[in-house]
Design a protein around this motif. Structure first.
Motif, PDB file in Angstrom:
ATOM      1  N   GLN A  14       0.835  -1.207   0.000  1.00  0.00           N
ATOM      2  CA  GLN A  14       0.000   0.000   0.000  1.00  0.00           C
ATOM      3  C   GLN A  14       0.866   1.252   0.000  1.00  0.00           C
ATOM      4  OE1 GLN A  14      -3.082   0.224   2.976  1.00  0.00           O
ATOM      5  NE2 GLN A  14      -3.473   2.376   2.562  1.00  0.00           N
ATOM      6  N   ALA A  17       2.303   1.779  -3.472  1.00  0.00           N
ATOM      7  CA  ALA A  17       1.267   2.287  -4.378  1.00  0.00           C
ATOM      8  C   ALA A  17       1.068   3.790  -4.155  1.00  0.00           C
ATOM      9  CB  ALA A  17      -0.040   1.527  -4.193  1.00  0.00           C
ATOM     10  N   GLU A  18       1.017   4.201  -2.889  1.00  0.00           N
ATOM     11  CA  GLU A  18       0.848   5.625  -2.571  1.00  0.00           C
ATOM     12  C   GLU A  18       2.056   6.444  -3.024  1.00  0.00           C
ATOM     13  OE1 GLU A  18       0.108   5.531   1.636  1.00  0.00           O
ATOM     14  OE2 GLU A  18      -1.912   4.679   1.375  1.00  0.00           O
ATOM     15  N   THR A  38      -2.223   0.286  -7.847  1.00  0.00           N
ATOM     16  CA  THR A  38      -3.018  -0.385  -6.817  1.00  0.00           C
ATOM     17  C   THR A  38      -2.120  -1.221  -5.913  1.00  0.00           C
ATOM     18  OG1 THR A  38      -3.389  -2.384  -8.120  1.00  0.00           O
ATOM     19  CG2 THR A  38      -4.986  -0.577  -8.400  1.00  0.00           C
ATOM     20  N   THR A  39      -2.599  -1.439  -4.717  1.00  0.00           N
ATOM     21  CA  THR A  39      -1.899  -2.301  -3.769  1.00  0.00           C
ATOM     22  C   THR A  39      -1.762  -3.708  -4.341  1.00  0.00           C
ATOM     23  OG1 THR A  39      -2.733  -0.990  -1.930  1.00  0.00           O
ATOM     24  CG2 THR A  39      -1.976  -3.209  -1.408  1.00  0.00           C
ATOM     25  N   GLU A  40      -2.794  -4.186  -5.026  1.00  0.00           N
ATOM     26  CA  GLU A  40      -2.768  -5.537  -5.601  1.00  0.00           C
ATOM     27  C   GLU A  40      -1.662  -5.669  -6.654  1.00  0.00           C
ATOM     28  OE1 GLU A  40      -6.340  -4.607  -3.590  1.00  0.00           O
ATOM     29  OE2 GLU A  40      -5.609  -3.601  -5.394  1.00  0.00           O
ATOM     30  N   THR A  43       1.687  -5.714  -4.896  1.00  0.00           N
ATOM     31  CA  THR A  43       1.894  -7.019  -4.255  1.00  0.00           C
ATOM     32  C   THR A  43       2.341  -8.052  -5.279  1.00  0.00           C
ATOM     33  OG1 THR A  43       0.273  -6.534  -2.530  1.00  0.00           O
ATOM     34  CG2 THR A  43       0.800  -8.853  -2.899  1.00  0.00           C
TER      35      THR A  43
END
Length: 159
Positions: A14, A17-18, A38-40, A43
């Protein structure tokens, strides 16, 4: 000013992503998919390759990721390197790039590749200073179909 580059793990997705979205804001064309990071996605990138986070005086200031090519795992693509606006112009991105280069050498990667957007040709000289060469014959595996194809650069790693 204390600069630390640390390896990222899933718990950092996260944050990365930010950092990517903040780094792209006002710097990269609005059509870039980095604005919708995105976090996904982060990851997935971390699990298939890896990443680093740059901390300045303990505060996150930037990040970078790399992923091995599916067809050639000893070739890594560097992606999404960015520094948040407060720290631009202070040579922070070189810390991240050097970390990936050293990690690639330690892991016996054979080659590093990266893509440069056509609207950011000034980055060619930055990467060339670290031994990257233009390789127009290469295609970027994560190219955005809504964008012009990026210019590719490569650096062979020697042991």
């Amino acid at each position: 000013m204390q600069i630390v580059v640390r390896e990222a793990d899933d718990a950092d997705a996260q944050l990365i992503a930010e950092l990517t979205r903040a780094s792209w804001a006002g710097k990269v064309a609005a059509t870039s998919s980095g604005h919708r990071e995105t976090t996904e996605r982060v990851t997935d990138d971390l699990r298939s390759g890896g990443g680093f986070i740059l901390l300045i005086d303990g505060q996150p200031a930037g990040s970078v990721r790399w992923m091995p090519l599916d067809s050639e795992p000893a070739i890594w693509e560097i992606a999404r390197m960015g520094i948040v606006p407060a720290w631009r112009g202070q040579h922070c991105s070189q810390q991240l790039l050097e970390a990936v280069i050293h990690h690639g050498l330690a892991c016996q990667a054979e080659e590093l590749r990266l893509a440069i957007r056509r609207d950011q040709p000034k980055l060619i000289d930055f990467y060339a200073a670290y031994g990257f060469e233009l390789a127009e014959e290469l295609e970027y595996s994560h190219a955005n179909p809504a964008e012009p194809l990026p210019m590719m650069m490569r650096r062979t790693l020697r042991y």
